[in-house]
Design an enzyme around this catalytic site. Sequence first.
Site, PDB file in Angstrom:
ATOM      1  N   SER A  78       0.820  -1.225   0.000  1.00  0.00           N
ATOM      2  CA  SER A  78       0.000   0.000   0.000  1.00  0.00           C
ATOM      3  C   SER A  78       0.846   1.265   0.000  1.00  0.00           C
ATOM      4  O   SER A  78       1.820   1.378   0.738  1.00  0.00           O
ATOM      5  CB  SER A  78      -0.920   0.006   1.222  1.00  0.00           C
ATOM      6  OG  SER A  78      -1.639   1.224   1.270  1.00  0.00           O
ATOM      7  N   LYS A  79       0.435   2.218  -0.836  1.00  0.00           N
ATOM      8  CA  LYS A  79       1.107   3.518  -0.886  1.00  0.00           C
ATOM      9  C   LYS A  79       0.444   4.532   0.063  1.00  0.00           C
ATOM     10  O   LYS A  79       0.946   5.632   0.250  1.00  0.00           O
ATOM     11  CB  LYS A  79       1.089   4.069  -2.318  1.00  0.00           C
ATOM     12  CG  LYS A  79       1.935   3.238  -3.282  1.00  0.00           C
ATOM     13  CD  LYS A  79       2.002   3.892  -4.640  1.00  0.00           C
ATOM     14  CE  LYS A  79       2.842   3.075  -5.612  1.00  0.00           C
ATOM     15  NZ  LYS A  79       4.252   2.998  -5.229  1.00  0.00           N
ATOM     16  N   LYS A 105     -13.413  -4.750   1.765  1.00  0.00           N
ATOM     17  CA  LYS A 105     -14.231  -3.598   1.351  1.00  0.00           C
ATOM     18  C   LYS A 105     -15.741  -3.869   1.406  1.00  0.00           C
ATOM     19  O   LYS A 105     -16.530  -2.943   1.544  1.00  0.00           O
ATOM     20  CB  LYS A 105     -13.818  -3.132  -0.048  1.00  0.00           C
ATOM     21  CG  LYS A 105     -12.418  -2.537  -0.077  1.00  0.00           C
ATOM     22  CD  LYS A 105     -11.965  -2.206  -1.475  1.00  0.00           C
ATOM     23  CE  LYS A 105     -12.261  -0.770  -1.811  1.00  0.00           C
ATOM     24  NZ  LYS A 105     -11.528  -0.308  -3.014  1.00  0.00           N
ATOM     25  N   ASP A 136     -13.889   6.214  -3.878  1.00  0.00           N
ATOM     26  CA  ASP A 136     -13.195   5.857  -5.121  1.00  0.00           C
ATOM     27  C   ASP A 136     -13.718   6.650  -6.318  1.00  0.00           C
ATOM     28  O   ASP A 136     -12.952   7.122  -7.151  1.00  0.00           O
ATOM     29  CB  ASP A 136     -13.330   4.351  -5.404  1.00  0.00           C
ATOM     30  CG  ASP A 136     -12.368   3.519  -4.563  1.00  0.00           C
ATOM     31  OD1 ASP A 136     -11.321   4.051  -4.153  1.00  0.00           O
ATOM     32  OD2 ASP A 136     -12.665   2.338  -4.313  1.00  0.00           O
ATOM     33  N   ARG A 187     -19.138 -11.851 -19.599  1.00  0.00           N
ATOM     34  CA  ARG A 187     -20.255 -10.972 -19.972  1.00  0.00           C
ATOM     35  C   ARG A 187     -21.292 -10.840 -18.861  1.00  0.00           C
ATOM     36  O   ARG A 187     -21.880  -9.770 -18.673  1.00  0.00           O
ATOM     37  CB  ARG A 187     -20.908 -11.490 -21.260  1.00  0.00           C
ATOM     38  CG  ARG A 187     -22.015 -10.565 -21.756  1.00  0.00           C
ATOM     39  CD  ARG A 187     -22.728 -11.085 -22.981  1.00  0.00           C
ATOM     40  NE  ARG A 187     -23.941 -10.310 -23.212  1.00  0.00           N
ATOM     41  CZ  ARG A 187     -24.073  -9.330 -24.093  1.00  0.00           C
ATOM     42  NH1 ARG A 187     -23.039  -8.975 -24.830  1.00  0.00           N
ATOM     43  NH2 ARG A 187     -25.220  -8.686 -24.225  1.00  0.00           N
ATOM     44  N   TYR A 194      -1.635   1.779 -11.887  1.00  0.00           N
ATOM     45  CA  TYR A 194      -0.561   2.784 -11.773  1.00  0.00           C
ATOM     46  C   TYR A 194       0.808   2.146 -11.536  1.00  0.00           C
ATOM     47  O   TYR A 194       1.772   2.831 -11.194  1.00  0.00           O
ATOM     48  CB  TYR A 194      -0.876   3.812 -10.672  1.00  0.00           C
ATOM     49  CG  TYR A 194      -1.126   3.238  -9.305  1.00  0.00           C
ATOM     50  CD1 TYR A 194      -0.074   2.883  -8.460  1.00  0.00           C
ATOM     51  CD2 TYR A 194      -2.425   3.041  -8.848  1.00  0.00           C
ATOM     52  CE1 TYR A 194      -0.307   2.358  -7.208  1.00  0.00           C
ATOM     53  CE2 TYR A 194      -2.674   2.508  -7.590  1.00  0.00           C
ATOM     54  CZ  TYR A 194      -1.610   2.166  -6.782  1.00  0.00           C
ATOM     55  OH  TYR A 194      -1.836   1.640  -5.536  1.00  0.00           O
TER      56      TYR A 194
END
Length: 277
Positions: A19-20, A70, A107, A160, A224
């Site tokens: 984690s950043k 989450k 988010d 799908r 990222y």
Amino acid sequence: MSLPKIPLAGVIGSPIAHSKSPQVHGHWLSTYGIAGHYIPMDVSRDDLAEVLRALPKMGFVGLNVTIPHKVAVMELADLVTDRAILIGAANTLIFRPDGKIHADNTDGYGFLENLKTGAPGWKPRSGPAAVLGAGGSARAVITALLDAGVPEIMISNRTRVRAENLKSDFGSRLRIFDWVQAGNMMDDAKLLVNTTSLGMIGKGEMRVPLDGLRPGTVVTDLVYAPLKTRLLETAEQLGCVTVDGLGMLLHQAVPGFERWFGQRPVVDRATRAAALR
């Protein structure tokens, strides 16, 4: 005379070493001279409920939440925002003075702020958006884009049925494309968003044909690592406006930091540098 408590916040997940968030929040705490701490914590599913009960007693004012917690934290929270319910996940918890746990999802906010900063010329009502992927990140992106007024969202996912689930949840402004037809979304798109892990270090490559992209189309990748994915590289060569995924991580952190520490932080070059250390 009793000294004021030092506010504590952190990020919980498993694994968490990558984690950043500690670098970002640590940078802001230092920049604004706030006597607080932000701590990464590896918490297992089995211990989650017990940890959430204990942390407020130890001086914690809130948490960021990442995989795999989450969804589970929503069931343990006392209050859940409408947008977290719509997205089906929470990434930010506030431990209120009255003892209640407040769950939110920032988010979508982070995604839109990153887009506004990186592509100020993009206008939500200018035309359709194309979204690759149908996971939790896609739900946050779609919620934000619909709220912003994007007229249509074209969506394609390797499986799908997951895209069809999104259409049933979000309605007629979504149009589904089979994964083998995903390249056809580019012709009309004013915005392309990759919410999949394709292109990430250690994951598969993005193989969706991009020749339909037009100069001036905004292309953003939630990946990222690397900062410039092959998708962004190709889009740049085609004359598109590209926005990397790091800014979303930084901007989604702003509301939580403000609630926990009482200071609204600014996302600037120094913040990006801190995240990339």
